[in-house]
Design an enzyme around this catalytic site. Sequence first.
Site, mmCIF file in Angstrom:
data_model
loop_
_atom_site.group_PDB
_atom_site.id
_atom_site.type_symbol
_atom_site.label_atom_id
_atom_site.label_comp_id
_atom_site.label_asym_id
_atom_site.label_seq_id
_atom_site.Cartn_x
_atom_site.Cartn_y
_atom_site.Cartn_z
ATOM 1 N N PRO A 1 -5.015 -4.348 7.763
ATOM 2 C CA PRO A 1 -4.376 -5.152 6.709
ATOM 3 C C PRO A 1 -4.542 -4.454 5.358
ATOM 4 O O PRO A 1 -5.659 -4.208 4.917
ATOM 5 C CB PRO A 1 -5.145 -6.475 6.739
ATOM 6 C CG PRO A 1 -5.890 -6.487 8.031
ATOM 7 C CD PRO A 1 -6.131 -5.056 8.385
ATOM 8 N N GLU A 2 -3.442 -4.127 4.751
ATOM 9 C CA GLU A 2 -3.486 -3.502 3.435
ATOM 10 C C GLU A 2 -3.006 -4.520 2.408
ATOM 11 O O GLU A 2 -2.761 -5.673 2.749
ATOM 12 C CB GLU A 2 -2.614 -2.251 3.449
ATOM 13 C CG GLU A 2 -3.130 -1.269 4.499
ATOM 14 C CD GLU A 2 -2.904 0.162 4.113
ATOM 15 O OE1 GLU A 2 -2.813 0.442 2.913
ATOM 16 O OE2 GLU A 2 -2.819 0.988 5.012
ATOM 17 N N LYS B 1 -7.268 -5.243 -1.468
ATOM 18 C CA LYS B 1 -7.382 -5.884 -0.151
ATOM 19 C C LYS B 1 -8.387 -7.025 -0.155
ATOM 20 O O LYS B 1 -8.750 -7.531 0.906
ATOM 21 C CB LYS B 1 -7.808 -4.838 0.874
ATOM 22 C CG LYS B 1 -6.829 -3.678 0.995
ATOM 23 C CD LYS B 1 -7.335 -2.669 2.002
ATOM 24 C CE LYS B 1 -7.041 -1.267 1.556
ATOM 25 N NZ LYS B 1 -7.596 -0.265 2.467
ATOM 26 N N ARG C 1 -6.715 13.016 5.543
ATOM 27 C CA ARG C 1 -5.836 11.998 6.113
ATOM 28 C C ARG C 1 -4.482 12.599 6.484
ATOM 29 O O ARG C 1 -3.957 13.456 5.762
ATOM 30 C CB ARG C 1 -5.605 10.867 5.093
ATOM 31 C CG ARG C 1 -6.864 10.172 4.609
ATOM 32 C CD ARG C 1 -7.621 9.494 5.738
ATOM 33 N NE ARG C 1 -6.832 8.469 6.405
ATOM 34 C CZ ARG C 1 -6.812 7.187 6.053
ATOM 35 N NH1 ARG C 1 -7.524 6.763 5.031
ATOM 36 N NH2 ARG C 1 -6.071 6.324 6.722
#
Length: 272
Positions: free
Chosen positions: A2-3, A58, A261
């Site tokens: 969940p962002e 968040k 990333r």
Amino acid sequence: MPELPEVEIYRRYLETSSLHQPIEAIEVEDFKLLTTDLSTLQEALIGHSFTGTSRVGKNLFVLTNAPGKVIVHMHFGMTGDLEYYHSSITRPKYARIVFHFRNGFNLGFICPRKFERIGLIHDIDTYLAQKKIGKDGLEIRLSELTARIRRKKALIKPVLMDQSTVAGLGNWIVDEVLFQARVHPEKRTESLTDAEIEALHDAIRLVLTTAIRHEATYRDFPIGFLIHVREWDDSPYDDVEAHKFCPRCGTRIEKKEVGGRTTYFCPKDQTL
Ligand SMILES: [Zn+2]
């Protein structure tokens, strides 16, 4: 994970379902999920109600009418969610923390992988300062973003992912922001022009509001978004290869590691 967009959707859900209902009991299946011990949580909240919400990045903050400025902090970890349901219905799967309201309804905090957390705080600004969480992506002004970026000398992608620069931008969001702003993910912050920072600021707002509008359902995003080149577990496309090209110029999208990333960008539109 969940962002910011998902947490904003949870915030709206909680706001429309769970306010102004006195809490009768709090049930916790796994104490590891609490950052405040259960007896303190129960003593502070039982008999009182949630009265409002606030979100930064968040982090979801639930305001209450309990005496002594009691605020519930929720973090949704990797897979957290909320579900409001009536007691006559079976408890939702993984609802490991449940707020029982006096009216017979409940708010379940869904924690499939147990990375989620709930606890009490007393001041949002103090909490954010302690955790080095900057302004929310939807709130930050251009002047603030410029100052935060100019303070750091590093590659722009990790700087945007740093929650102290701007809160709530995760990996795919930063790739999309850089793509929309036509900035290379490995561009150094010292070499960014004011116009590029302004383009980044505009893109942050565009990407976040688009994600919230589509309730974070990625397949529904506009065709001009880079997100369609990513491989999702539930990719809606039969022919994934057809979606590996830039929606603007048709160049093959590149994939490489930046700041540890996986990063996608268009080598023609986003140059160093
Ligand atoms: Zn392109």
